[in-house]
Design a protein around this motif. Structure first.
Motif, PDB file in Angstrom:
ATOM      1  N   ALA A   1     -21.725  38.246  -1.505  1.00 23.30           N
ATOM      2  CA  ALA A   1     -21.223  39.557  -1.087  1.00 23.30           C
ATOM      3  C   ALA A   1     -20.321  40.074  -2.201  1.00 23.30           C
ATOM      4  O   ALA A   1     -19.136  39.728  -2.261  1.00 23.30           O
ATOM      5  N   PRO A   2     -20.853  40.856  -3.125  1.00 17.68           N
ATOM      6  CA  PRO A   2     -20.071  41.293  -4.290  1.00 17.68           C
ATOM      7  C   PRO A   2     -18.750  41.972  -3.933  1.00 17.68           C
ATOM      8  O   PRO A   2     -17.747  41.785  -4.630  1.00 17.68           O
ATOM      9  N   GLU A   3     -18.737  42.749  -2.834  1.00 21.18           N
ATOM     10  CA  GLU A   3     -17.495  43.435  -2.464  1.00 21.18           C
ATOM     11  C   GLU A   3     -16.405  42.439  -2.121  1.00 21.18           C
ATOM     12  O   GLU A   3     -15.252  42.587  -2.540  1.00 21.18           O
ATOM     13  N   LEU A   4     -16.759  41.403  -1.336  1.00 21.87           N
ATOM     14  CA  LEU A   4     -15.771  40.415  -0.939  1.00 21.87           C
ATOM     15  C   LEU A   4     -15.366  39.537  -2.117  1.00 21.87           C
ATOM     16  O   LEU A   4     -14.186  39.159  -2.239  1.00 21.87           O
TER      17      LEU A   4
ATOM     18  N   VAL B   1     -15.589  33.102   5.414  1.00 19.76           N
ATOM     19  CA  VAL B   1     -16.093  34.378   5.908  1.00 19.76           C
ATOM     20  C   VAL B   1     -17.564  34.246   6.282  1.00 19.76           C
ATOM     21  O   VAL B   1     -18.394  33.866   5.450  1.00 19.76           O
ATOM     22  N   LYS B   2     -17.878  34.526   7.518  1.00 22.57           N
ATOM     23  CA  LYS B   2     -19.274  34.623   7.936  1.00 22.57           C
ATOM     24  C   LYS B   2     -19.761  36.011   7.498  1.00 22.57           C
ATOM     25  O   LYS B   2     -19.511  37.019   8.156  1.00 22.57           O
ATOM     26  N   VAL B   3     -20.419  36.045   6.346  1.00 19.46           N
ATOM     27  CA  VAL B   3     -20.845  37.327   5.788  1.00 19.46           C
ATOM     28  C   VAL B   3     -21.912  37.936   6.689  1.00 19.46           C
ATOM     29  O   VAL B   3     -22.862  37.269   7.094  1.00 19.46           O
ATOM     30  N   ARG B   4     -21.739  39.181   7.003  1.00 23.44           N
ATOM     31  CA  ARG B   4     -22.669  39.880   7.882  1.00 23.44           C
ATOM     32  C   ARG B   4     -22.909  41.277   7.317  1.00 23.44           C
ATOM     33  O   ARG B   4     -21.977  41.954   6.894  1.00 23.44           O
ATOM     34  N   HIS B   5     -24.159  41.685   7.290  1.00 23.67           N
ATOM     35  CA  HIS B   5     -24.505  43.037   6.847  1.00 23.67           C
ATOM     36  C   HIS B   5     -25.132  43.799   8.007  1.00 23.67           C
ATOM     37  O   HIS B   5     -25.699  43.220   8.928  1.00 23.67           O
ATOM     38  N   GLU B   6     -24.997  45.108   7.939  1.00 25.23           N
ATOM     39  CA  GLU B   6     -25.641  45.998   8.899  1.00 25.23           C
ATOM     40  C   GLU B   6     -26.772  46.732   8.206  1.00 25.23           C
ATOM     41  O   GLU B   6     -26.662  47.078   7.024  1.00 25.23           O
ATOM     42  N   ILE B   7     -27.837  46.952   8.930  1.00 30.98           N
ATOM     43  CA  ILE B   7     -28.966  47.719   8.414  1.00 30.98           C
ATOM     44  C   ILE B   7     -28.889  49.127   8.999  1.00 30.98           C
ATOM     45  O   ILE B   7     -28.972  49.312  10.213  1.00 30.98           O
ATOM     46  N   LEU B   8     -28.684  50.094   8.132  1.00 32.88           N
ATOM     47  CA  LEU B   8     -28.624  51.484   8.570  1.00 32.88           C
ATOM     48  C   LEU B   8     -29.970  52.158   8.356  1.00 32.88           C
ATOM     49  O   LEU B   8     -30.642  51.930   7.348  1.00 32.88           O
TER      50      LEU B   8
ATOM     51  N   LEU C   1      -9.497  48.267  -5.794  1.00 29.64           N
ATOM     52  CA  LEU C   1     -10.063  47.356  -4.813  1.00 29.64           C
ATOM     53  C   LEU C   1     -11.017  48.101  -3.884  1.00 29.64           C
ATOM     54  O   LEU C   1     -10.810  49.283  -3.586  1.00 29.64           O
ATOM     55  N   PRO C   2     -12.083  47.436  -3.419  1.00 34.99           N
ATOM     56  CA  PRO C   2     -13.021  48.105  -2.498  1.00 34.99           C
ATOM     57  C   PRO C   2     -12.378  48.508  -1.188  1.00 34.99           C
ATOM     58  O   PRO C   2     -12.840  49.428  -0.526  1.00 34.99           O
ATOM     59  N   VAL C   3     -11.317  47.803  -0.784  1.00 38.20           N
ATOM     60  CA  VAL C   3     -10.644  48.080   0.486  1.00 38.20           C
ATOM     61  C   VAL C   3      -9.147  48.187   0.227  1.00 38.20           C
ATOM     62  O   VAL C   3      -8.575  47.375  -0.496  1.00 38.20           O
ATOM     63  N   ARG C   4      -8.521  49.192   0.810  1.00 38.02           N
ATOM     64  CA  ARG C   4      -7.067  49.327   0.700  1.00 38.02           C
ATOM     65  C   ARG C   4      -6.408  48.513   1.796  1.00 38.02           C
ATOM     66  O   ARG C   4      -6.838  48.511   2.939  1.00 38.02           O
ATOM     67  N   PHE C   5      -5.344  47.795   1.437  1.00 40.67           N
ATOM     68  CA  PHE C   5      -4.571  47.050   2.433  1.00 40.67           C
ATOM     69  C   PHE C   5      -3.101  47.327   2.210  1.00 40.67           C
ATOM     70  O   PHE C   5      -2.626  47.343   1.070  1.00 40.67           O
TER      71      PHE C   5
ATOM     72  N   SER D   1     -34.356  52.031   5.165  1.00 37.29           N
ATOM     73  CA  SER D   1     -33.232  51.165   5.529  1.00 37.29           C
ATOM     74  C   SER D   1     -32.343  50.925   4.318  1.00 37.29           C
ATOM     75  O   SER D   1     -32.816  50.902   3.177  1.00 37.29           O
ATOM     76  N   ARG D   2     -31.060  50.745   4.572  1.00 39.44           N
ATOM     77  CA  ARG D   2     -30.131  50.309   3.529  1.00 39.44           C
ATOM     78  C   ARG D   2     -29.150  49.326   4.150  1.00 39.44           C
ATOM     79  O   ARG D   2     -28.807  49.428   5.328  1.00 39.44           O
ATOM     80  N   LYS D   3     -28.718  48.365   3.344  1.00 41.78           N
ATOM     81  CA  LYS D   3     -27.864  47.285   3.833  1.00 41.78           C
ATOM     82  C   LYS D   3     -26.425  47.525   3.397  1.00 41.78           C
ATOM     83  O   LYS D   3     -26.172  47.768   2.215  1.00 41.78           O
ATOM     84  N   VAL D   4     -25.496  47.469   4.352  1.00 42.90           N
ATOM     85  CA  VAL D   4     -24.073  47.629   4.045  1.00 42.90           C
ATOM     86  C   VAL D   4     -23.308  46.488   4.707  1.00 42.90           C
ATOM     87  O   VAL D   4     -23.763  45.899   5.694  1.00 42.90           O
ATOM     88  N   LEU D   5     -22.154  46.176   4.163  1.00 47.40           N
ATOM     89  CA  LEU D   5     -21.317  45.126   4.728  1.00 47.40           C
ATOM     90  C   LEU D   5     -20.862  45.539   6.120  1.00 47.40           C
ATOM     91  O   LEU D   5     -20.552  46.708   6.368  1.00 47.40           O
ATOM     92  N   GLN D   6     -20.841  44.581   7.035  1.00 53.33           N
ATOM     93  CA  GLN D   6     -20.453  44.889   8.410  1.00 53.33           C
ATOM     94  C   GLN D   6     -19.096  45.591   8.434  1.00 53.33           C
ATOM     95  O   GLN D   6     -18.140  45.179   7.776  1.00 53.33           O
ATOM     96  N   ARG D   7     -19.028  46.666   9.209  1.00 51.70           N
ATOM     97  CA  ARG D   7     -17.813  47.454   9.280  1.00 51.70           C
ATOM     98  C   ARG D   7     -16.641  46.614   9.781  1.00 51.70           C
ATOM     99  O   ARG D   7     -16.732  45.902  10.757  1.00 51.70           O
ATOM    100  N   GLY D   8     -15.533  46.692   9.072  1.00 48.25           N
ATOM    101  CA  GLY D   8     -14.324  45.983   9.471  1.00 48.25           C
ATOM    102  C   GLY D   8     -14.181  44.603   8.868  1.00 48.25           C
ATOM    103  O   GLY D   8     -13.080  44.038   8.867  1.00 48.25           O
ATOM    104  N   LEU D   9     -15.285  44.035   8.333  1.00 46.88           N
ATOM    105  CA  LEU D   9     -15.223  42.674   7.813  1.00 46.88           C
ATOM    106  C   LEU D   9     -14.337  42.603   6.569  1.00 46.88           C
ATOM    107  O   LEU D   9     -13.497  41.704   6.434  1.00 46.88           O
ATOM    108  N   ALA D  10     -14.515  43.544   5.645  1.00 53.81           N
ATOM    109  CA  ALA D  10     -13.704  43.538   4.424  1.00 53.81           C
ATOM    110  C   ALA D  10     -12.230  43.749   4.734  1.00 53.81           C
ATOM    111  O   ALA D  10     -11.354  43.145   4.107  1.00 53.81           O
ATOM    112  N   GLU D  11     -11.947  44.604   5.704  1.00 53.57           N
ATOM    113  CA  GLU D  11     -10.545  44.853   6.060  1.00 53.57           C
ATOM    114  C   GLU D  11      -9.890  43.599   6.624  1.00 53.57           C
ATOM    115  O   GLU D  11      -8.751  43.265   6.278  1.00 53.57           O
TER     116      GLU D  11
END
Length: 751
Positions: free
Chosen positions: A432-435, A382-389, A544-548, A401-411
């Motif tokens: 990336a603790p979520e991943l 996984v190429k971990v990528r964060h977004e700065i909001l 889980l952080p993400v539902r699948f 600013s706050r850092k969040v995991l790139q949208r869609g990456l966890a899914e």
């Protein structure tokens, strides 16, 4: 105006291009006096919307008016007193009305405005094409931000007229106006080239204070926003075809972002982001992908990261300020033959890449180890990528600013984990603790590069382990340790594995036919049921952080079970009567059980027999669906089995991977409607609310929750088909007819 006539929720036409916002407050007004007032009131623009003075604070009216202007309608509010049926002239009341309504407000007497509102009073002289003969100049009261946009445009026009177009003018661009106004994005190409091919700035843009919408942008630039891969965009700049690009994407919090990439006179690429709190102009750089082609790396710019999102669209502009479509819509390198999930790339039989990887990024440091691995596990890298909001703190009056995991990456990561049937090793390019939590929870080991540690430091964690082992370099020792700790997922025997992992439904049917005798063995069904149960456990976990949810595994179980249980007399094709009906008619009950071939026919949209094709003009997909519902009302297919098939159609990996960004989720929308109907007819106590007349409508919250996947994805033809299906349920379950009527109303209503 068609936009006003589309939904008859608020407006009542009272004159030419004049509408009344009809509410309880206006129920007793003298409509003839109001019509006379409308004749006497001349307001420039597409339409004037009359609003009673006591209704200006209504949030629903504000949302409606903002929707009109976002749709490109040049609407102006006319505030009147519902008691006297006269226009409101008082300046402070008009200022407050403009603030509450959010759109320009007609000013009958500019002299009545207080002095501090002078900058918000904009006289507008309209041209002959937009007014009736004899119509005079009008006056509008607008917001502070809209007034600032208007003044900026006048300064920009003066500067371009005096000095000529220049990138230097971009440094003076204002920040984006709040709401839906995109006027600043017309200023960019105008400052660069001094013209807009499809719009006269001085005569059209300044004569109307209607917000600039995406449609306005497309018309002014004579182009269409579409999904273009970052590598294709980079190639257009690399080959000198593009001088600028305007893109539209969505941040992790679903707020919109509009931004530019352009080449300055020195040949350097620049980003331009006019959002408040963002760096306005910043350098951009092309990189090289793992396939050896130029692209843009999201690690270097959050705007480049947005271009990697599947729902980001862009519009390319050439040196003459004309929009154009690149000849190639995909990168020059061929796509991998096997795509295990949308948004991933299979590097080898043992390694899957998730996210955007580039040769001169972190991939290069780890490439040799990833490519050389040939062990029994599958590495999901996984190429971990964060977004700065950027958020605004109203108390401190500052942006933060706050850092969040790139949208869609966890899914995408979760889907790849769940669809891999060997031992899995998750390799993360940074912590990336979520991943990590996702991977460990699903039985995969984790290898993560430690940010801030010495170069080449990697930590290995196994599911259920309390400690991590640290290595100074990637190599066989790392992968062996990770594999030893991974929990293998349930294994499917061949050829069942080939069936479940088929890339498309036509391929799945071919594999079923090749091994039909094996699939009719009850032991095969037991193996598949156990595998499905394990997949359901994953889907049902709320920790889980993400539902699948695998939408296809239950359909495979149904297919195998049908192949075992269906009698020899089962049907394999819809009969001719299904093709002869109107789509709004209730379906004909089918009393013979469908065969496995019939179920595959629906999933693959198999062409009909010559007899069925000659019997009617309905599309084959519609006939297959109506025939399935016919088996439900005929008692030869359960409602749950119908929903299982509908939820699985179009959901196999290659089918999802080849969808175009922005495509309507029609199949999922259909399934959500059937799911709602199933719930209504199977529930012992349907969720109805009592009214004075009868127990009829469902709550709006219930409809919104159940039909959220349907959204706005249906065309008129789709609604006609769904209407016939809902009527079929209504006829077959008459005791639920009133409640099902709420679904019928939702289908036919305007959304």
């Amino acid at each position: 105006m068609s936009a006003l006539d589309e939904c008859d929720e608020y407006p009542l036409q009272i004159g030419a291009r004049q509408y009344l916002i009809s509410t309880a407050s206006t129920a007793t007004i003298d409509h003839q006096r109001l019509a006379d007032l409308a004749v006497q009131t001349s307001v420039p623009g597409d339409v004037s919307v009359f609003v009673a003075s006591i209704d200006v604070s209504s949030p629903g009216i504000r949302r409606y008016l903002e929707h009109l202007r976002a749709s490109g309608v040049d609407a102006v509010a006319v505030v009147f007193d519902p008691v006297t049926t006269a226009l409101v002239h008082e300046g402070h009341h008009l200022i407050e009305s403009q603030r509450q309504l959010g759109i320009p407000v007609h000013v009958p007497d500019p002299a009545a405005l207080p002095g501090d509102a002078a900058h918000r009073h904009i006289p507008v002289t309209t041209d002959a094409q937009r007014t009736t003969p004899g119509q005079a100049a009008g006056h509008r009261l607008v917001s502070d931000s809209a007034a600032e946009q208007h003044r900026h445009w006048q300064r920009l026009i003066d500067a371009v007229t005096a000095q000529g177009p220049s990138p230097a003018l971009l440094s003076a661009l204002p920040r984006s106006a709040p709401g839906s106004d995109l006027a600043v994005h017309l200023a960019v190409p105008y400052a660069l080239q001094g013209n807009l091919p499809g719009l006269s700035v001085a005569e059209e843009l300044l004569s109307s204070l209607a917000p600039v919408t995406p449609a306005t942008l497309e018309g002014a630039l004579r182009g269409t926003f579409q999904r273009i891969e970052p590598a294709v965009l980079a190639g257009e700049f690399d080959h000198g075809n593009a001088s600028a690009m305007l893109a539209h994407g969505w941040l992790a919090d679903r707020s919109p972002a509009w931004f530019w990439l352009y080449r300055d006179p020195a040949g350097e690429l620049r980003w331009l982001d006019p959002r408040p709190g963002a760096e306005s102009v910043s350098p951009a750089r092309l990189v090289t992908t793992v396939d050896g082609i130029p692209s843009l790396d999201g690690d270097e710019s959050p705007l480049a990261a947005l271009l990697e999102q599947a729902d980001t669209t862009a519009l390319l502009i050439d040196a003459d300020n004309n929009a154009y479509t690149p000849k190639r819509q995909t990168p020059a390198a061929a796509e991998p033959a096997h795509v295990p999930a949308a948004g991933t790339t299979r590097l080898s039989d043992h390694t899957v890449l998730v996210g955007a990887w580039y040769q001169d990024g972190k991939y290069a440091a780890n490439a040799s180890s990833l490519e050389a691995y040939t062990g029994p596990a599958t590495i999901i890298a996984v190429k971990v990528r964060h977004e700065i909001l950027k958020d605004f703190d109203p108390v401190g009056n500052r942006y933060f600013s706050r850092k969040v995991l790139q949208r869609g990456l966890a899914e995408r990561f979760t889907a790849t984990l769940a669809r891999t049937d060997t031992a899995r090793i998750a390799f993360l390019t940074e912590t990336a603790p979520e991943l990590e939590s996702l991977a460990l929870s699903l039985g995969a080991s984790v290898v993560s590069a430690r940010a801030g540690a010495d170069v080449g430091t990697f930590a290995v964690r196994a599911p259920g382990g309390s400690f991590e082992e640290v290595y100074q370099a990637l190599g066989n020792g790392v992968w062996e340790t990770a594999h030893a700790g991974a929990t293998p997922p349930p294994v499917l025997p061949e050829p069942l594995r080939e069936l479940v992992f088929a890339p498309t439904w036509p391929e799945a049917q071919l594999r079923y036919q090749q091994h039909a005798e094996t699939f009719r063995d009850p032991m095969t069904l037991e193996s598949l049921s156990a595998y499905r149960a394990a997949a359901s456990d994953i889907a049902g976990r709320h920790d889980l952080p993400v539902r699948f949810e695998d939408r296809t595994i239950t359909a495979f179980e149904l297919l195998v079970r049908t192949g075992i249980d269906a009698p020899a007399s089962s049907v394999a094709q819809p009969d001719a009567t299904a093709a002869q009906q109107f789509p709004t008619d209730p379906v004909v009950p089918q009393e013979r059980e469908p065969s496995v071939d019939f179920l595959f026919g629906y999933l693959t949209d198999r062409p009909l027999t010559a007899e069925a094709e000659a019997a009617g003009s309905l599309p084959a997909a519609t006939i297959w669906l109506r025939a399935l519902v016919g088996h439900v009302v005929g008692g030869t297919l359960t409602p749950d089995d119908l929903l299982t098939l509908m939820r699985a159609k179009g959901e196999l990996d290659a089918e999802r991977a080849h969808r175009q960004p922005g495509d309507r989720e029609v199949l999922r929308g259909y399934a959500s409607v059937i799911a709602a109907l199933n719930e209504l007819v199977s529930s012992a106590d349907p969720p109805a609310v009592p009214t004075a007349a009868a127990t009829t409508p469902l709550t709006a919250e219930w409809l919104t929750d159940r039909l959220r996947e349907a959204g706005d994805c249906f065309t008129g033809q789709d609604r006609v088909v769904l209407l016939g299906l809902a009527k079929s349920y209504q006829a077959h379950w008459p005791e639920r007819a009133d409640t099902v009527q709420s679904i019928l109303d939702w289908i036919t209503d305007c959304h």
